[in-house]
Design a protein around this motif. Structure first.
Motif, mmCIF file in Angstrom:
data_model
loop_
_atom_site.group_PDB
_atom_site.id
_atom_site.type_symbol
_atom_site.label_atom_id
_atom_site.label_comp_id
_atom_site.label_asym_id
_atom_site.label_seq_id
_atom_site.Cartn_x
_atom_site.Cartn_y
_atom_site.Cartn_z
ATOM 1 N N TYR A 401 0.809 -1.214 0.000
ATOM 2 C CA TYR A 401 0.000 0.000 0.000
ATOM 3 C C TYR A 401 0.845 1.268 0.000
ATOM 4 O O TYR A 401 0.352 2.335 -0.340
ATOM 5 N N TYR A 402 2.118 1.155 0.372
ATOM 6 C CA TYR A 402 2.939 2.350 0.551
ATOM 7 C C TYR A 402 4.196 2.303 -0.320
ATOM 8 O O TYR A 402 4.280 1.551 -1.279
ATOM 9 N N GLN A 403 5.173 3.114 0.057
ATOM 10 C CA GLN A 403 6.420 3.195 -0.692
ATOM 11 C C GLN A 403 7.185 1.878 -0.616
ATOM 12 O O GLN A 403 7.022 1.099 0.320
ATOM 13 N N LYS A 404 8.049 1.670 -1.606
ATOM 14 C CA LYS A 404 8.852 0.460 -1.581
ATOM 15 C C LYS A 404 10.164 0.705 -2.320
ATOM 16 O O LYS A 404 10.346 1.714 -3.003
ATOM 17 N N ALA A 405 11.086 -0.235 -2.161
ATOM 18 C CA ALA A 405 12.386 -0.170 -2.826
ATOM 19 C C ALA A 405 12.946 -1.582 -2.884
ATOM 20 O O ALA A 405 12.433 -2.502 -2.235
ATOM 21 N N ASP A 406 14.004 -1.752 -3.652
ATOM 22 C CA ASP A 406 14.614 -3.076 -3.780
ATOM 23 C C ASP A 406 15.119 -3.601 -2.444
ATOM 24 O O ASP A 406 15.174 -4.813 -2.229
#
Length: 502
Positions: A401-406
Motif C-alpha cells: 500500500y505504501y512506498q517500496k524499494a529493492d
C-alpha cells in the motif's frame, strides 16, 4: 511559554552547528565552542547551549537558542571556527513565517513522513460484517507454497519451543495473519494468534519516538526497562499531553502490548525525542540526539544483550526545503540536507557495526510503489547491511500500500489496525470487544508495520535464533498471502506445533 526558565515570553531562535568529522572527538575544541556559543545564547546561557554528544562517537553538533534575528552573530561565529564548524542552520523560530507554527502535525500533512493515518468517519469504520469490527480481506489469504520456510524451522529448531494460542489477539485480523502458516486459510486459523511462549524474553527493544503513555491498559504489563529524554529541550513538562505522544504509544503497543503486541516479554527502553519547548513540535536535532543516546545506552548498559532499535518516525526530504526557506544564506536545500545526511549516516553505520544490534524502520507513507525518500529508511541503500531492516506496509487484502524499494524485503499489516485509545477520547468504537479492552479502530501507516517486525525479531531471538542469523531467517519465512503480493512477515509457527499449544 516559549522556552525554559529565564526565557519566558521571549522570542527566540535555535541554530544547529554541525561539527566536521575530524574535530568530533576533540575535547579542547568542544570546550572552546561551548564558551563561544554561550556568548550568543539567551539566558540562562549554560542551559541554552546543547551539544549533540556521545562519549563513544564524539560531538556531532551544537544547538544554541538565541534572541530573534541572530543570523549575523551565528554566521560570524561559524566563520571563527571555519575549519571545524559547518555553517549554522536555523531550525526553530518564534517569528520566522517559514518555521512558525510548523508543528510535527502540520509538517506531516505536507511531507511523506512516517505519520499515523487515522480514519474517523462512520463510513470508514464499516466493519463489512465481521464481529471484530475489522474489514474482510478482498481475497482469501491462502499462500500456495506448502513447503515455505520448513527447512529454516528444522535447522534452527524453533519448532521445539512451546507455543501458546491467544484468543484476544486472534480477534484482530492483523494479528492472526502474523502466525498464518503457508497453505492455511484465514478460516482455518480458528480466531487465534499463535506465538512462542515467553515471546521476547531476554531481548531489549529500543523505541525512539515522540512520547509514550505507559498508564493505559494496553501497556500496563509492558516491561519498561528505562526511559530516556533526548534533545535540547526534552519533553519533560508534566501535564502537557502532546497529540504526537500517541504515535509512540501505539508503536510500543505493536511491540509488546497485551493484545496488539507480539513480544510481551521483551524489555522496552523508551526514548522520547520530542521537543518540550512547545506542543507538537519536531526538531531533527532532537531525533539525532535520540540516536546518540540510544547508541550510548546500548554500549553502556546492554552490550551483552540482543538489542533491536525501532525507529518509526522520521522526516522526508521536504523538511530540508522548509529549512532552506528559513535559511536564505544557503544557495540550495541540498547544502543543508548534506549536513544532516552525513551525521545520521555516520551514527546508523556505527549501529550496524555493533554485534548485538538490529535496526528496524518503516518504509514511509508515501504513495503506493513510489521510491522511498524518508529518513532513516533511505539510508538502508547506502548501508547495505542486513542489520538494518526497512519494513513495507500491506493493506487488508495483502497487497503493498505504501512506498517500496529493492532493499525492502519484508512487509507487515499497516492499514486499518486496532490501536489503544487516547484517554478521554470519544470515538465510535465498532465493537464491544474493542471497547472493553480500550482499543480504537483504525490507524494506518508503516510506523506500525515496523514495530510488528521488531517484535517478531525479538520473539525469534527469544526462541533461540542467533542474532547474526535472525534477519535472514525472518526474510526466508516471509511470504505473499495473495498472488502478486509482497512477502509478509510470518513468525514461523507451523501447524505441527499447534498440537503443542498451551
Amino acid at each position: 511559554m516559549n522556552s525554559k526558565i529565564g526565557t519566558v515570553d521571549q522570542y527566540v531562535e535555535r541554530y544547529i552547528f554541525f561539527v566536521e568529522r575530524r574535530y568530533q572527538k576533540d575535547e579542547k575544541f568542544k570546550k572552546k565552542v561551548l564558551e563561544a556559543l554561550q556568548k550568543i545564547a539567551v539566558p540562562p546561557k549554560a542551559l541554552n547551549v546543547y551539544p549533540l554528544d556521545s562519549p563513544y562517537l564524539g560531538c556531532l553538533a551544537f544547538a544554541v537558542t538565541t534572541e530573534a534575528n541572530s543570523s549575523d552573530p551565528a554566521w560570524k561565529l561559524s566563520r571563527k571556527f571555519a575549519k571545524s564548524l559547518r555553517n549554522p542552520v536555523k531550525v526553530f523560530s518564534d517569528i520566522d513565517d517559514n518555521l512558525l507554527e510548523m508543528s510535527w502535525v502540520e509538517r506531516a500533512k505536507t511531507l511523506p513522513w512516517l505519520n499515523a493515518e487515522r480514519r474517523r468517519s462512520s463510513s470508514e469504520l464499516s466493519n463489512g460484517g465481521r464481529r471484530d469490527g475489522l474489514s474482510i480481506p478482498q481475497h482469501d489469504l491462502r499462500p500456495r507454497d506448502l513447503n515455505h520456510g520448513r527447512k529454516n524451522q528444522r535447522d534452527l529448531r524453533t519448532n521445539e519451543i512451546g507455543v501458546k494460542g491467544y484468543g484476544k489477539s486472534g480477534r484482530l485480523t492483523e494479528m492472526r495473519q502474523l502466525s498464518q502458516p503457508p497453505g492455511v486459510s484465514e478460516a482455518e486459523l480458528g480466531n487465534l494468534f499463535r506465538n512462542y511462549e515467553f515471546a521476547g524474553n531476554g531481548q531489549v527493544v529500543y523505541v525512539i519516538d515522540t512520547g509514550f503513555d505507559p498508564t493505559i491498559p494496553e501497556l500496563s504489563d509492558v516491561k519498561f526497562d528505562d526511559w530516556i529524554y533526548a534533545g535540547p529541550f526534552p519533553t519533560d513538562e508534566k501535564g502537557i499531553q502532546m497529540t504526537t505522544k500517541w504515535h509512540g504509544t501505539i508503536v510500543v503497543s505493536k511491540v509488546a502490548g497485551k493484545i496488539t503486541g507480539v513480544a510481551q516479554e521483551a524489555k522496552i527502553v523508551a526514548i522520547e525525542a520530542g521537543d518540550g519547548r512547545s506542543i507538537d513540535t519536531f526538531e531533527a536535532e532532537g531525533w539525532i540526539d535520540g540516536l546518540l543516546k540510544t547508541y550510548d545506552h546500548i554500549r553502556r548498559v546492554n552490550s551483552d544483550k540482543n538489542c533491536i532499535v525501532n525507529i518509526s518516525f522520521g522526516f522526508g526530504l521536504g523538511y530540508f526545503d522548509i529549512l532552506w526557506a528559513a535559511n536564505p544564506r544557503f544557495t540550495i536545500a541540498d547544502g543543508i540536507r548534506s549536513y544532516f545526511w552525513d551525521s545520521i549516516l555516520y551514527v546508523l553505520n556505527e549501529f550496524t557495526r555493533l554485534p548485538n544490534v538490529v535496526i528496524v524502520s518503516g518504509a514511509g507513507n508515501g504513495r503506493k510503489n513510489t521510491p522511498i525518500d524518508t529518513f532513516p529508511a533511505i539510508f538502508a541503500q547506502r548501508l547495505k547491511s542486513n542489520r538494518m531492516v526497512v519494513v513495507g506496509g500491506v493493506d487488508k487484502s495483502g497487497l503493498n500500500y505504501y512506498q517500496k524499494a529493492d532493499f525492502v524485503k519484508v512487509w507487515a499489516p499497516a492499514r486499518d489496525l486496532a490501536y489503544p485509545c487516547e484517554p478521554g477520547r470519544v470515538d465510535k468504537r465498532p465493537t464491544e470487544f474493542l471497547r472493553e479492552h480500550g482499543l480504537c479502530f483504525s490507524v494506518s501507516g508503516t510506523s506500525f508495520a515496523a514495530p510488528t517486525v521488531a517484535g517478531i525479531l525479538a520473539t525469534m531471538l527469544s526462541a533461540g535464533v542467533p542474532l547474526n542469523q535472525v534477519v535472514n531467517h525472518m526474510y526466508s519465512l516471509a511470504y505473499p498471502r495473495v498472488p502478486g503480493g509482497p512477502n509478509i512477515v510470518y513468525n514461523g509457527i507451523s501447524t505441527k506445533q499447534w498440537k503443542q499449544q498451551r
